[in-house]
Scaffold this motif. Structure first.
Motif, PDB file in Angstrom:
ATOM      1  N   ARG A 287       0.830  -1.196   0.000  1.00  0.00           N
ATOM      2  CA  ARG A 287       0.000   0.000   0.000  1.00  0.00           C
ATOM      3  C   ARG A 287       0.869   1.252   0.000  1.00  0.00           C
ATOM      4  O   ARG A 287       0.594   2.228  -0.716  1.00  0.00           O
ATOM      5  CB  ARG A 287      -0.915   0.006   1.209  1.00  0.00           C
ATOM      6  N   GLN A 288       1.937   1.222   0.833  1.00  0.00           N
ATOM      7  CA  GLN A 288       2.809   2.387   0.887  1.00  0.00           C
ATOM      8  C   GLN A 288       3.508   2.625  -0.453  1.00  0.00           C
ATOM      9  O   GLN A 288       3.624   3.765  -0.920  1.00  0.00           O
ATOM     10  CB  GLN A 288       3.842   2.201   1.999  1.00  0.00           C
ATOM     11  N   VAL A 289       3.962   1.510  -1.050  1.00  0.00           N
ATOM     12  CA  VAL A 289       4.603   1.646  -2.363  1.00  0.00           C
ATOM     13  C   VAL A 289       3.601   2.189  -3.380  1.00  0.00           C
ATOM     14  O   VAL A 289       3.909   3.088  -4.174  1.00  0.00           O
ATOM     15  CB  VAL A 289       5.168   0.286  -2.817  1.00  0.00           C
ATOM     16  N   ALA A 290       2.389   1.617  -3.347  1.00  0.00           N
ATOM     17  CA  ALA A 290       1.355   2.074  -4.285  1.00  0.00           C
ATOM     18  C   ALA A 290       1.005   3.540  -4.054  1.00  0.00           C
ATOM     19  O   ALA A 290       0.798   4.309  -4.998  1.00  0.00           O
ATOM     20  CB  ALA A 290       0.114   1.206  -4.159  1.00  0.00           C
ATOM     21  N   GLN A 291       0.956   3.923  -2.756  1.00  0.00           N
ATOM     22  CA  GLN A 291       0.644   5.314  -2.442  1.00  0.00           C
ATOM     23  C   GLN A 291       1.741   6.239  -2.956  1.00  0.00           C
ATOM     24  O   GLN A 291       1.458   7.306  -3.512  1.00  0.00           O
ATOM     25  CB  GLN A 291       0.467   5.482  -0.933  1.00  0.00           C
ATOM     26  N   SER A 292       2.992   5.811  -2.768  1.00  0.00           N
ATOM     27  CA  SER A 292       4.102   6.622  -3.273  1.00  0.00           C
ATOM     28  C   SER A 292       4.022   6.758  -4.785  1.00  0.00           C
ATOM     29  O   SER A 292       4.236   7.837  -5.350  1.00  0.00           O
ATOM     30  CB  SER A 292       5.436   5.989  -2.880  1.00  0.00           C
ATOM     31  N   ARG A 293       3.691   5.629  -5.449  1.00  0.00           N
ATOM     32  CA  ARG A 293       3.563   5.690  -6.904  1.00  0.00           C
ATOM     33  C   ARG A 293       2.407   6.586  -7.325  1.00  0.00           C
ATOM     34  O   ARG A 293       2.504   7.338  -8.307  1.00  0.00           O
ATOM     35  CB  ARG A 293       3.379   4.285  -7.462  1.00  0.00           C
ATOM     36  N   LEU A 294       1.311   6.480  -6.559  1.00  0.00           N
ATOM     37  CA  LEU A 294       0.165   7.322  -6.889  1.00  0.00           C
ATOM     38  C   LEU A 294       0.502   8.796  -6.710  1.00  0.00           C
ATOM     39  O   LEU A 294       0.100   9.642  -7.524  1.00  0.00           O
ATOM     40  CB  LEU A 294      -1.028   6.940  -6.020  1.00  0.00           C
ATOM     41  N   GLU A 295       1.224   9.119  -5.630  1.00  0.00           N
ATOM     42  CA  GLU A 295       1.600  10.505  -5.418  1.00  0.00           C
ATOM     43  C   GLU A 295       2.518  10.993  -6.529  1.00  0.00           C
ATOM     44  O   GLU A 295       2.363  12.111  -7.049  1.00  0.00           O
ATOM     45  CB  GLU A 295       2.269  10.651  -4.058  1.00  0.00           C
ATOM     46  N   ALA A 296       3.477  10.127  -6.896  1.00  0.00           N
ATOM     47  CA  ALA A 296       4.363  10.496  -7.997  1.00  0.00           C
ATOM     48  C   ALA A 296       3.579  10.632  -9.294  1.00  0.00           C
ATOM     49  O   ALA A 296       3.817  11.541 -10.101  1.00  0.00           O
ATOM     50  CB  ALA A 296       5.468   9.455  -8.154  1.00  0.00           C
ATOM     51  N   GLN A 297       2.624   9.699  -9.481  1.00  0.00           N
ATOM     52  CA  GLN A 297       1.789   9.763 -10.683  1.00  0.00           C
ATOM     53  C   GLN A 297       0.959  11.047 -10.700  1.00  0.00           C
ATOM     54  O   GLN A 297       0.784  11.670 -11.744  1.00  0.00           O
ATOM     55  CB  GLN A 297       0.878   8.546 -10.734  1.00  0.00           C
ATOM     56  N   ALA A 298       0.449  11.444  -9.530  1.00  0.00           N
ATOM     57  CA  ALA A 298      -0.343  12.664  -9.453  1.00  0.00           C
ATOM     58  C   ALA A 298       0.511  13.881  -9.784  1.00  0.00           C
ATOM     59  O   ALA A 298       0.086  14.782 -10.523  1.00  0.00           O
ATOM     60  CB  ALA A 298      -0.949  12.810  -8.061  1.00  0.00           C
ATOM     61  N   ARG A 299       1.737  13.913  -9.217  1.00  0.00           N
ATOM     62  CA  ARG A 299       2.626  15.032  -9.546  1.00  0.00           C
ATOM     63  C   ARG A 299       2.960  15.057 -11.035  1.00  0.00           C
ATOM     64  O   ARG A 299       2.985  16.118 -11.666  1.00  0.00           O
ATOM     65  CB  ARG A 299       3.912  14.926  -8.709  1.00  0.00           C
ATOM     66  N   LEU A 300       3.213  13.859 -11.576  1.00  0.00           N
ATOM     67  CA  LEU A 300       3.542  13.780 -12.990  1.00  0.00           C
ATOM     68  C   LEU A 300       2.360  14.190 -13.862  1.00  0.00           C
ATOM     69  O   LEU A 300       2.512  14.919 -14.848  1.00  0.00           O
ATOM     70  CB  LEU A 300       3.976  12.351 -13.326  1.00  0.00           C
ATOM     71  N   THR A 301       1.166  13.741 -13.477  1.00  0.00           N
ATOM     72  CA  THR A 301      -0.031  14.092 -14.244  1.00  0.00           C
ATOM     73  C   THR A 301      -0.262  15.599 -14.216  1.00  0.00           C
ATOM     74  O   THR A 301      -0.608  16.212 -15.225  1.00  0.00           O
ATOM     75  CB  THR A 301      -1.252  13.356 -13.688  1.00  0.00           C
ATOM     76  N   ALA A 302      -0.051  16.192 -13.023  1.00  0.00           N
ATOM     77  CA  ALA A 302      -0.214  17.647 -12.922  1.00  0.00           C
ATOM     78  C   ALA A 302       0.805  18.377 -13.791  1.00  0.00           C
ATOM     79  O   ALA A 302       0.477  19.364 -14.463  1.00  0.00           O
ATOM     80  CB  ALA A 302      -0.075  18.085 -11.464  1.00  0.00           C
ATOM     81  N   ALA A 303       2.057  17.870 -13.790  1.00  0.00           N
ATOM     82  CA  ALA A 303       3.086  18.501 -14.617  1.00  0.00           C
ATOM     83  C   ALA A 303       2.756  18.353 -16.092  1.00  0.00           C
ATOM     84  O   ALA A 303       2.935  19.287 -16.884  1.00  0.00           O
ATOM     85  CB  ALA A 303       4.453  17.883 -14.304  1.00  0.00           C
ATOM     86  N   LEU A 304       2.254  17.176 -16.496  1.00  0.00           N
ATOM     87  CA  LEU A 304       1.874  16.971 -17.890  1.00  0.00           C
ATOM     88  C   LEU A 304       0.706  17.873 -18.269  1.00  0.00           C
ATOM     89  O   LEU A 304       0.628  18.364 -19.397  1.00  0.00           O
ATOM     90  CB  LEU A 304       1.509  15.509 -18.129  1.00  0.00           C
ATOM     91  N   ALA A 305      -0.208  18.069 -17.327  1.00  0.00           N
ATOM     92  CA  ALA A 305      -1.354  18.931 -17.615  1.00  0.00           C
ATOM     93  C   ALA A 305      -0.920  20.376 -17.834  1.00  0.00           C
ATOM     94  O   ALA A 305      -1.535  21.109 -18.611  1.00  0.00           O
ATOM     95  CB  ALA A 305      -2.370  18.845 -16.488  1.00  0.00           C
ATOM     96  N   ARG A 306       0.140  20.794 -17.134  1.00  0.00           N
ATOM     97  CA  ARG A 306       0.616  22.167 -17.293  1.00  0.00           C
ATOM     98  C   ARG A 306       1.413  22.353 -18.580  1.00  0.00           C
ATOM     99  O   ARG A 306       1.548  23.474 -19.065  1.00  0.00           O
ATOM    100  CB  ARG A 306       1.484  22.563 -16.095  1.00  0.00           C
TER     101      ARG A 306
END
Length: 851
Positions: A287-306
């Motif tokens: 779960r922690q690994v998945a959460q870290s990946r999700l957080e990284a994915q969220a940051r990456l998605t936000a950066a891609l959106a910008r």
């Protein structure tokens, strides 16, 4: 790459498949028993102690209904089957509760069991079996309804499962009280097993609400339940069965068996607890690994959106994306315009020599990125051995990496590019790791496609803006050119009047002197001058129409008067070509409210057009009638006719007949255009008909009749020549020497004392010394205009008669001269007779000086 399928729908599909399998299994077992009952004889004896006939019928109905619910087909049939099962169970319970026999227990078959309890209630199912059928039917009925009824359905599923499960435990341990809780008929083992399976299948139908949601949820509670519940249900049964078996075999006594059971349960429970704790710890780490990946994915998605451009997207992908995936190096390649090469748009982590070597890859090259592009499938190389096996021609000794991934970025209808990743350690591209790569590639593809669309949109917008700028400039140039053309036509028409004026006056003077010399030549010159004057007038009218400066002086006039004046204007051409003119226009009864001069121009242009395009001694007819509140005037000829291809453009300015027709007709192609414009300005319309070449033509003009309330006809003023009056002192000021001299000669011929000046200042000096009674002033002189000269002369002599001489004769032009103090307004070339009348009527200030 498409994103991975959503797990809840996939899980719902799997649980419904489980319900279908269980429903079909129950149907197979119970329908076999039901068939045996229906066949009767030995078959019925065989199954009599295993399941009653009504029980087999009810369970078969439930099994089919469960299968139908699982496939979501035939909902009404499923409702009917579930209702039948519930009805069988309910009626049986009524028999037990009210101690009555409704007579349907042996409806399918009589009793064949040899059990003692079967004698009291022949072929009647056990009370717990009847209860099970009732709750099974109710549960199946409630499944497709609202959330509250779905919860009721799951409660029925639990009760049904417990009925079957408790009876099964009783048979397993030989505990009669569990499968025969009352003195009535026992439930058979086959029935209890079938109800257990039905309860489980009913529970699997809906996993989005109630107990099933808790059991199959993705949270920690569901995770624990799915691992603990099988052990909680299965292990006590297994341990108890082992103890019972050992006691029956005499290997242990009751006390020892109980102790062994406790020890085994304790040990197994401890092991299960440790295993559960280990599983929970592992799940938490994941779960922690998945959460870290999700957080990284969220940051990456936000950066891609910008990111708004492809280059910005590439920077985000190869830097932040590579870090989020644990890659040592990354690249983003896109195809060139011809789709012959893949080119780097972003790269990070690779040595300079590697980046330079692979910056531009031919599509046909055997490399991971190009293969991923061609096949639109990921190329995943988990170690060097995989790389050497898949791409043996590519040397790997110079590479510092252990694993590679080339992921195609698929758009809506094409592959947009390839994301390349290199890892410093061997990888296992499977399970969550592969899913994470797939999700990342999908997000990258979306960002790249959006950026490409935005780049394309920006390019199109820039191109559109350039095109619009060019169009606006072209439009402005066209407007300016058109305005220049109109101004040129106006100036040309005005300037052409100046040389015509002395010619026209000279001819008029010759006629007045009754000289017979060169009579034929003078008539030719006169006709050509008038023709040229008409063309100049047409040019000026077209120019005024184009600039919106045409004004109508509307009066009430009879059409007959208009036609008569038009015939006078066209008479020279009609006489020259010896045409036969037939006029049928009433003297009165066709009143019009319009500009008499323009209406006359309409009719004269039609007559002139007919005369030009009709061979000598042709026939021209003019007719006018009243029709539906309008005046309809037709001009018909038997001349050249009009080709059908020419008809749509006939009323367009500067459009003329084909060369062979117009060679002898002359003209500028403006007459019919002016007819259309002037007719429309009067609220009318004009049309033409022709059967073709050499078939003649008919022009029809429709104009609104003047109403009775409109002003009465004002008779045109007729200037009757009078006897020669007293001489006047006249001043002529015009920069055109010939025009000034000819006008002066015409006035002198009447005995007037005329002085000429060829510019404004000289005119003022002559007026100061000569003190004229009337002054003819050209308005368009250089240095000092006629308006300025008039103002100075008015200061010298307020009673002086001022006459404006100009090439412009619109109402607005006349209003301007009138406001400037001019009493008269003459349009070049001036009519000598009108000039003489003005001079004759001017008041005399004092006796003229001797010439």
């Amino acid at each position: 790459m498409a994103p991975p399928e959503d797990s809840p729908p996939a899980q719902a599909g799997r649980t419904r498949t489980g319900s279908l399998v269980l429903g079909l299994l129950v149907t197979l077992v119970t329908s076999s028993v039901l068939t045996a009952w229906l066949v009767g004889g030995d078959f019925a004896h065989t199954v009599a102690d295993r399941m009653k006939s009504n029980t087999s019928l009810g369970l078969t109905l439930c099994g089919i209904a469960l299968a139908l619910r699982a496939t979501a087909r035939a909902p009404r049939a499923a409702d009917a089957l579930a209702s039948g099962s519930a009805l069988i169970g309910a009626l049986t319970l009524v028999e037990y509760l009210l101690r009555v026999d409704l007579g349907f227990d042996q409806m399918l078959q009589r009793e064949h069991s040899g059990l003692a309890e079967a004698v009291v209630h022949p072929n009647r199912m056990a009370p717990n079996a009847a209860f099970g059928l009732l709750v099974a039917g109710l549960g199946l009925l409630a499944v497709p309804r609202g959330r509250a009824l779905v919860a009721l359905s799951q409660l029925c599923a639990v009760l049904l499962f417990m009925v079957g499960f408790i009876a099964s435990i009783g048979y397993l341990y030989g505990a009669e009280a569990l499968y025969r809780p009352t003195s009535f008929i026992r439930i058979s083992g086959l029935s209890s097993l079938s109800m257990t399976l039905l309860g489980a299948g009913l529970m699997l139908l809906r996993t989005d609400v109630g107990l099933s949601r808790l059991l199959f949820g993705h949270d920690a509670g569901g995770w624990v339940l799915r691992r603990a519940l099988p052990a909680v249900l299965g292990l006590p049964m297994l341990m108890g069965w082992l103890r019972l078996s050992l006691e029956e075999q005499g290997r242990v006594d009751t006390a020892t068996g109980t102790a062994v059971l406790v020890v085994m349960l304790t040990a197994v429970s401890a092991v299960l607890t440790v295993m559960l704790a280990s599983s929970v710890a592992g799940a938490d780490r994941r779960r922690q690994v998945a959460q870290s990946r999700l957080e990284a994915q969220a940051r990456l998605t936000a950066a891609l959106a910008r990111a708004a451009t492809v280059d910005e997207v590439a920077r985000v992908v190869v830097h932040e994306g590579a870090a989020a995936l644990g890659a040592t190096a990354a690249s983003l390649t896109l195809p060139d315009e011809k789709h012959e090469f893949l080119e780097y748009r972003g790269v990070s982590g690779y040595p300079a020599e590697v980046s330079d070597q692979y910056a531009r890859l031919p599509i046909a090259a055997q490399l991971p990125p190009t293969q991923a592009w061609r096949e639109n499938k990921p190329v995943l190389l988990q170690n060097r051995a995989d790389f050497a096996r898949e791409f043996p021609a590519v040397p790997t000794a110079h590479l510092k990496y252990e694993a590679w991934a080339a992921l195609p970025l698929a758009g809506r209808d094409r592959v947009l590019g390839v994301l390349g990743l290199s890892f410093s350690t061997a990888q296992r591209f499977a399970g969550p790791a592969l899913e994470h790569l797939s999700v990342f590639a999908w997000h990258c593809a979306q960002a790249v496609e959006r950026a490409l669309l935005l780049d394309s949109e920006r390019g199109l917008r820039a191109a559109a803006e350039r095109t619009m700028t060019e169009l606006r400039a072209a439009q402005q140039d066209a407007v300016a050119a058109n305005q220049t053309k109109d101004e040129f036509l106006a100036m040309l028409g005005h300037e052409l009047r100046n040389p015509l004026a002395p010619i026209a006056i000279a001819l008029d003077m010759l006629d007045r002197r009754k000289e017979t010399a060169l009579l034929r030549e003078r008539r030719i010159i006169s006709r050509q001058v008038k023709h040229l004057m008409r063309m100049v007038d047409d040019l000026l009218d077209v120019s005024r129409i184009a600039r919106g400066k045409i004004q109508l002086a509307r009066t009430r006039v009879e059409l007959k008067s208009v036609v008569t004046r038009a015939i006078e204007l066209a008479a020279p051409l009609l006489e020259q070509k010896r045409h036969h003119l037939d006029v049928d226009v009433p003297e009165t009864g066709l009143p019009l409210l319009g500009d008499e001069h323009r209406l006359t121009q309409v009719v004269s242009n039609l007559l002139t057009n007919a005369a030009r395009y009709t061979e000598d001694e042709g026939h021209i007819k003019v007719r006018a009638v009243r029709r539906d509140g309008r005046v309809v005037l037709t001009v018909e000829d038997d001349g050249d006719g009009i080709d059908a291809a020419q008809l749509p453009r006939l009323f367009t300015a500067f459009v003329q007949a084909p060369t062979q027709q117009r060679s002898s007709a002359g003209g500028l192609g403006l007459g019919l255009a002016l007819v259309k414009k002037f007719t429309e300005l009067h609220g009318g319309s004009v049309s033409v008909e022709s059967a073709g070449l050499r078939q003649g033509s008919t022009f029809t003009v429709e104009l609104p009749l003047a109403s009775e309330e409109q002003e009465p006809v004002t008779p045109a003023r007729r200037d009757v020549p009078t006897e020669r009056a007293a001489a006047r002192r006249v001043l002529v000021v015009d920069d055109n020497v010939d025009a000034a001299e000819m006008l002066a000669e015409g006035l002198r011929a009447e005995g007037h004392d005329v002085r000429v000046a060829n510019d404004g200042p000289r005119g003022i000096d002559v007026a100061t010394a000569h003190k004229p009674d009337v002054a003819f002033l050209d308005l368009g002189m250089p240095a000092m205009s006629g308006y300025e000269v008039a103002a100075r002369l008015r200061e010298l002599d307020p009673g002086l008669v001022l006459v404006a001489v100009t090439g412009y004769g619109q109402p607005s032009d006349r209003a301007r001269t009138r406001a400037a103090g001019f009493q008269h307004h003459l349009v070049k070339p001036v009519d000598l007779e009108q000039t003489l009348i003005i001079a004759r009527e001017a008041p005399v200030h004092q006796a003229p000086a001797s010439a």
